[in-house]
Structure formats: C-alpha cells, structure tokens
Design a protein around this motif. Sequence first.
Motif, PDB file in Angstrom:
ATOM      1  N   THR A   1       0.960  -1.253  -0.118  1.00 55.96           N
ATOM      2  CA  THR A   1       0.264   0.391  -0.241  1.00 55.96           C
ATOM      3  C   THR A   1       0.959   1.357   0.260  1.00 55.96           C
ATOM      4  OG1 THR A   1      -1.878  -0.653   1.600  1.00 55.96           O
ATOM      5  CG2 THR A   1      -1.610   1.229   1.250  1.00 55.96           C
ATOM      6  N   PHE A   2       1.788   1.486   0.511  1.00 53.87           N
ATOM      7  CA  PHE A   2       2.848   2.799   1.334  1.00 53.87           C
ATOM      8  C   PHE A   2       3.307   2.713   0.019  1.00 53.87           C
ATOM      9  CE2 PHE A   2       1.172   2.569   4.808  1.00 53.87           C
ATOM     10  CZ  PHE A   2       1.376   4.098   5.520  1.00 53.87           C
ATOM     11  N   PHE A   3       4.182   1.485  -0.632  1.00 56.24           N
ATOM     12  CA  PHE A   3       4.766   1.888  -1.880  1.00 56.24           C
ATOM     13  C   PHE A   3       4.053   1.931  -3.206  1.00 56.24           C
ATOM     14  CE2 PHE A   3       6.627  -0.135  -5.561  1.00 56.24           C
ATOM     15  CZ  PHE A   3       7.924   0.131  -5.936  1.00 56.24           C
ATOM     16  N   PHE A   4       2.775   2.336  -3.519  1.00 60.96           N
ATOM     17  CA  PHE A   4       1.864   2.287  -4.033  1.00 60.96           C
ATOM     18  C   PHE A   4       1.295   3.967  -4.075  1.00 60.96           C
ATOM     19  CE2 PHE A   4      -2.818   3.769  -4.436  1.00 60.96           C
ATOM     20  CZ  PHE A   4      -3.167   3.935  -6.170  1.00 60.96           C
ATOM     21  N   LEU A   5       1.534   4.147  -2.720  1.00 57.38           N
ATOM     22  CA  LEU A   5       1.373   5.568  -2.497  1.00 57.38           C
ATOM     23  C   LEU A   5       2.551   6.400  -2.620  1.00 57.38           C
ATOM     24  CD1 LEU A   5      -0.322   5.472   1.226  1.00 57.38           C
ATOM     25  CD2 LEU A   5      -1.467   6.288  -0.857  1.00 57.38           C
ATOM     26  N   TYR A   6       3.807   5.649  -2.773  1.00 54.67           N
ATOM     27  CA  TYR A   6       4.623   6.475  -2.823  1.00 54.67           C
ATOM     28  C   TYR A   6       5.190   6.761  -4.207  1.00 54.67           C
ATOM     29  CZ  TYR A   6       9.719   6.975  -4.372  1.00 54.67           C
ATOM     30  OH  TYR A   6      10.988   6.456  -4.726  1.00 54.67           O
ATOM     31  N   LEU A   7       4.550   6.009  -5.200  1.00 53.15           N
ATOM     32  CA  LEU A   7       4.355   6.154  -6.594  1.00 53.15           C
ATOM     33  C   LEU A   7       3.375   7.260  -6.883  1.00 53.15           C
ATOM     34  CD1 LEU A   7       4.269   3.269  -7.982  1.00 53.15           C
ATOM     35  CD2 LEU A   7       5.770   3.961  -8.141  1.00 53.15           C
ATOM     36  N   ILE A   8       2.451   7.472  -6.417  1.00 53.17           N
ATOM     37  CA  ILE A   8       1.532   8.406  -6.421  1.00 53.17           C
ATOM     38  C   ILE A   8       2.519  10.348  -5.767  1.00 53.17           C
ATOM     39  CG2 ILE A   8      -0.501   9.425  -5.596  1.00 53.17           C
ATOM     40  CD1 ILE A   8      -1.244   7.371  -7.303  1.00 53.17           C
ATOM     41  N   GLU A   9       3.571   9.892  -4.920  1.00 51.99           N
ATOM     42  CA  GLU A   9       3.839  11.039  -5.105  1.00 51.99           C
ATOM     43  C   GLU A   9       4.893  11.361  -5.593  1.00 51.99           C
ATOM     44  OE1 GLU A   9       7.239  11.132  -1.846  1.00 51.99           O
ATOM     45  OE2 GLU A   9       5.587  11.567  -0.592  1.00 51.99           O
ATOM     46  N   LYS A  10       5.384  10.024  -6.773  1.00 54.47           N
ATOM     47  CA  LYS A  10       6.488  11.039  -7.374  1.00 54.47           C
ATOM     48  C   LYS A  10       5.582  11.792  -8.241  1.00 54.47           C
ATOM     49  CE  LYS A  10       8.782  10.133  -4.759  1.00 54.47           C
ATOM     50  NZ  LYS A  10       9.415  11.334  -4.492  1.00 54.47           N
ATOM     51  N   TYR A  11       4.747  10.982  -8.913  1.00 55.27           N
ATOM     52  CA  TYR A  11       3.584  11.620 -10.127  1.00 55.27           C
ATOM     53  C   TYR A  11       3.745  13.258  -9.697  1.00 55.27           C
ATOM     54  CZ  TYR A  11      -0.757  12.407 -13.084  1.00 55.27           C
ATOM     55  OH  TYR A  11      -0.693  13.075 -14.253  1.00 55.27           O
ATOM     56  N   PHE A  12       3.128  12.879  -8.316  1.00 55.43           N
ATOM     57  CA  PHE A  12       2.660  14.580  -8.201  1.00 55.43           C
ATOM     58  C   PHE A  12       4.549  15.816  -8.624  1.00 55.43           C
ATOM     59  CE2 PHE A  12      -0.884  13.225  -6.575  1.00 55.43           C
ATOM     60  CZ  PHE A  12      -1.987  14.567  -6.558  1.00 55.43           C
ATOM     61  N   GLU A  13       5.110  15.024  -7.866  1.00 56.02           N
ATOM     62  CA  GLU A  13       6.636  15.316  -7.696  1.00 56.02           C
ATOM     63  C   GLU A  13       7.282  15.800  -9.049  1.00 56.02           C
ATOM     64  OE1 GLU A  13       9.466  14.163  -5.799  1.00 56.02           O
ATOM     65  OE2 GLU A  13       9.150  14.136  -3.888  1.00 56.02           O
ATOM     66  N   LEU A  14       6.361  15.095 -10.243  1.00 59.69           N
ATOM     67  CA  LEU A  14       6.902  15.995 -11.652  1.00 59.69           C
ATOM     68  C   LEU A  14       6.749  17.031 -11.851  1.00 59.69           C
ATOM     69  CD1 LEU A  14       5.096  12.858 -13.491  1.00 59.69           C
ATOM     70  CD2 LEU A  14       7.498  12.801 -12.749  1.00 59.69           C
ATOM     71  N   PRO A  15       7.564  17.798 -12.969  1.00 64.13           N
ATOM     72  CA  PRO A  15       7.200  19.873 -13.057  1.00 64.13           C
ATOM     73  C   PRO A  15       6.260  19.825 -13.778  1.00 64.13           C
ATOM     74  CG  PRO A  15       8.562  18.826 -14.017  1.00 64.13           C
ATOM     75  CD  PRO A  15       8.544  17.415 -13.720  1.00 64.13           C
ATOM     76  N   TRP A  16       4.832  19.802 -13.268  1.00 63.85           N
ATOM     77  CA  TRP A  16       3.777  20.348 -14.140  1.00 63.85           C
ATOM     78  C   TRP A  16       3.600  21.564 -13.806  1.00 63.85           C
ATOM     79  CZ3 TRP A  16       2.185  16.303 -16.407  1.00 63.85           C
ATOM     80  CH2 TRP A  16       1.771  15.257 -15.842  1.00 63.85           C
ATOM     81  N   HIS A  17       3.248  22.245 -15.001  1.00 64.23           N
ATOM     82  CA  HIS A  17       3.208  23.995 -14.933  1.00 64.23           C
ATOM     83  C   HIS A  17       2.029  23.713 -14.745  1.00 64.23           C
ATOM     84  CE1 HIS A  17       7.337  24.672 -15.311  1.00 64.23           C
ATOM     85  NE2 HIS A  17       7.223  22.954 -16.670  1.00 64.23           N
ATOM     86  N   GLU A  18       1.844  25.414 -14.968  1.00 66.61           N
ATOM     87  CA  GLU A  18       0.183  26.180 -14.542  1.00 66.61           C
ATOM     88  C   GLU A  18      -0.764  25.434 -15.242  1.00 66.61           C
ATOM     89  OE1 GLU A  18      -2.394  29.708 -14.054  1.00 66.61           O
ATOM     90  OE2 GLU A  18      -0.023  30.030 -13.819  1.00 66.61           O
TER      91      GLU A  18
END
Length: 415
Positions: A366-383
């Motif tokens: 479960t936490f490994f899955f949450l880690y992948l979601i966290e990394k997704y948000f860390e991508l350099p998304w612009h506005e």
Amino acid sequence: MINQLISLFLVVIFLFSTPSVSFAQNNINNLDNLPPEKVQELISIRYSITTIEELENRGLLSETQAITETKSYLKKSQLIVGEKLSLEQIIQLTNNYEIVTPGSQTNIIQKIAGFVTFTNIILTSAAILLVLAVASLASLYLIPILMLIPDWGYEIIIYLVCFGAIVGGNFVTGIGEFIAFPGCLGLIGAISFSHYLHRKFFQKLVDEKNSYPYYLDSFILFIIWAIAAIIYQSSLLGFIAIIALETCLGFSVVITPLCYMIGFTERDVISRAMSASLILLTLYVSAEIANFELPYIGIFSTGVLFVGTFVYFVGTLIVSSKWYDYGKFNINRYLWLQFLTIGSGVTALYIGSVWQVLLLQRIGGTFFFLYLIEKYFELPWHEKLWAWATLGLAVILYLSALVAKKYPEYFFLVN
C-alpha cells in the motif's frame, strides 16, 4: 306394522339430529368440517398428552396421575369432534394441520400482552421510582460530599481506579485482560487530568527543557502497558503498548474536526522513529521466518508488524519527498532516500509473499503505491499542464483500483 315404522322413523331422526352419532357414522378421517380454532384446540390436546407421557417416562408423574390427566384430555377431544378418540387417532388427524398457527401479528400481540402483565407493570414502576429516588438522594447528599473533595483527591481516586482495574483483572479467570484494558486506557485520561491540574509546572518544564511532556507520558504508558501485556499474555495490551512506544519516539496522530493528521511531532524525531521501527521489524520478521517463538514478548508481534511497519513507511514517504529538504535540496541525499524507499517497498513485498508475512506484505504494498503517487506529483507540472496532470492521476487511480481488486493480497484494507 305401524308401530315398527314409527319406531324406525324416530331412530332415523335421532341419528341425523345427534352430532356425535353422525360423526361416528361418517367415520371421521379429517378435520375440514371443524372451525380453525377447534383444530388448534385438538392440536394443543395432542401436545398436552404427549407431554404427560414424557413426564411419566422421566418419573415426574406417577402412572395413576398420567392416566387421569390423559383421560381428561381425551374427554375434551370427544367434546370437540363428537366421538371418542385415542391418542393415535388424534395424531393421525392433526398431522396435516401442524402448520396451522396464529398469524405473526397475533403472536406479537400475545407477546406484548404477556409482557404487559400486572407484575411487570409493578416491577417497571418500581425500577423507575428507584432510579428517581437514587438520583434525588445523590443530589441531596452525595454531590455535596463530592464537592468537598479537593482536585488532588480526585486525581488520586482516578489513578487508584485505573490501577485497581489493571491489577484486579488478574484475579478474574478468563476475562482478566478485558478488565485491565479499560484501566490501561483510563491512564490516558488520568495523565491528562494531571496535566490540567499542574499545567504551570508542565509549562515550565517545556520552557526549561524544550521538550514535550507527552514523550515522557508515552514512555510511562509503554512501561505500564507492556508489563500488563506480559502478565496477562494479551496481544491487545501488547498492541497499545507498541503504539505508546512509537508515540514516545515521536510518531503522532492529531485529530481535528473533519481532519486526521498522521506524522511526527518534529523533524528531528523522524530518523529516530524510523530506525527504532526498523530494528523491531527486523527482529520480529526474522523470528517469523525462522519459526522462532519469542518467549513472553511474542504478544507484541501484531503491534510491531502493524504499527512498526506503518510508522516506518510513513517516515519513508516523508523523507523521500522532494519537499522534505525544501530550500536546501541535495540531489545525492534525495537519490539515496529514493533508493531506500523503493528498496524497503520491494523487500516488504518479497518477504511478505515468500514467507507469508501477510500484514507486512499488505502495508508495504500500500505504501509503495502511495510512493508512486507521490512521485507523480513531484513531476514538473506547469500551470497549464495541471489539467493533464489531473486527468493522468484519474487514469492512474482507476487502473490502480483494478489492480488492487485483482491482487488484494498486496494492499491494505482491500476486499
């Protein structure tokens, strides 16, 4: 000749006008001609006679009493059907009518009527009056006495009650831990009450030592609960003891209206809590793999595997975030923490699946899955890309739900 015809005519009239004779001549073989309530009476007679026979067989009724009672019930059956019947005939006649019972509404009414008897009304009234009387007497005599007790007196009483429950449960066979458990939890309230009464002292302690009092409180609770768990050999008490230990190490759960915050009290305690949890996990997982029974302290295994794993992986999620070192970002440290988090997740999945440590496998997955979601948000998304990021997240979550549904053994709280 005329006299004989008259006699025959009178006999015929008598036969047709007498129900019992008419019934007898019809050789009764069913009860369709009887009203339902009469059928029910006959069924009741059947069960009464069989009950008498059973009581006689058990020696609770003498043979004479049984014969007398049976004859009495057989006479009642004769009045119902119009002819003498044996018990065998009654059973044969009523076999097809066993299912004929009063409606459910009637049963409910009967039950209510049986409950609302004169005796029950008296008992209920007496109970209400007793409660009112005790409450009135307490307001007149007990409350004024209680108001005379100083605050420190209540503090002592609360602690005595808690420790009384913890110790007293040891003298009750079978349910001792369930008596000790409320006493253990009651210590939380007792300590909170002490903090309220002596708030100036504790505030001074915080100012001088720069330390939160609940670290010490949690350690004291851990010692008491751990001793109680060992004495009662209770995994329930062992579980809350591990929670107290993790709280002492800095882990915390803050509950506010409509919000739960899970994490650590301060930044400096994260590594300490993670290290301690990892040591405990290594100890218990190694014992689980080696099938080694830890004497006296095996009762803490569930708490360590659940709480320890949870605290460790929450810590890895926090320290592996790129915002953990916000303002002083170090790429080497960041990459090392990613390796630690990924390695921990893979190890948990491997050990859990190979050696069937299912709790470790589920929480780690479960936490490994949450880690992948966290990394997704860390991508350099612009506005302008946030709409695409949201769409991508929705797709990822949907696919993740399908995977979790197909492989529930790798996720926590998934059916």
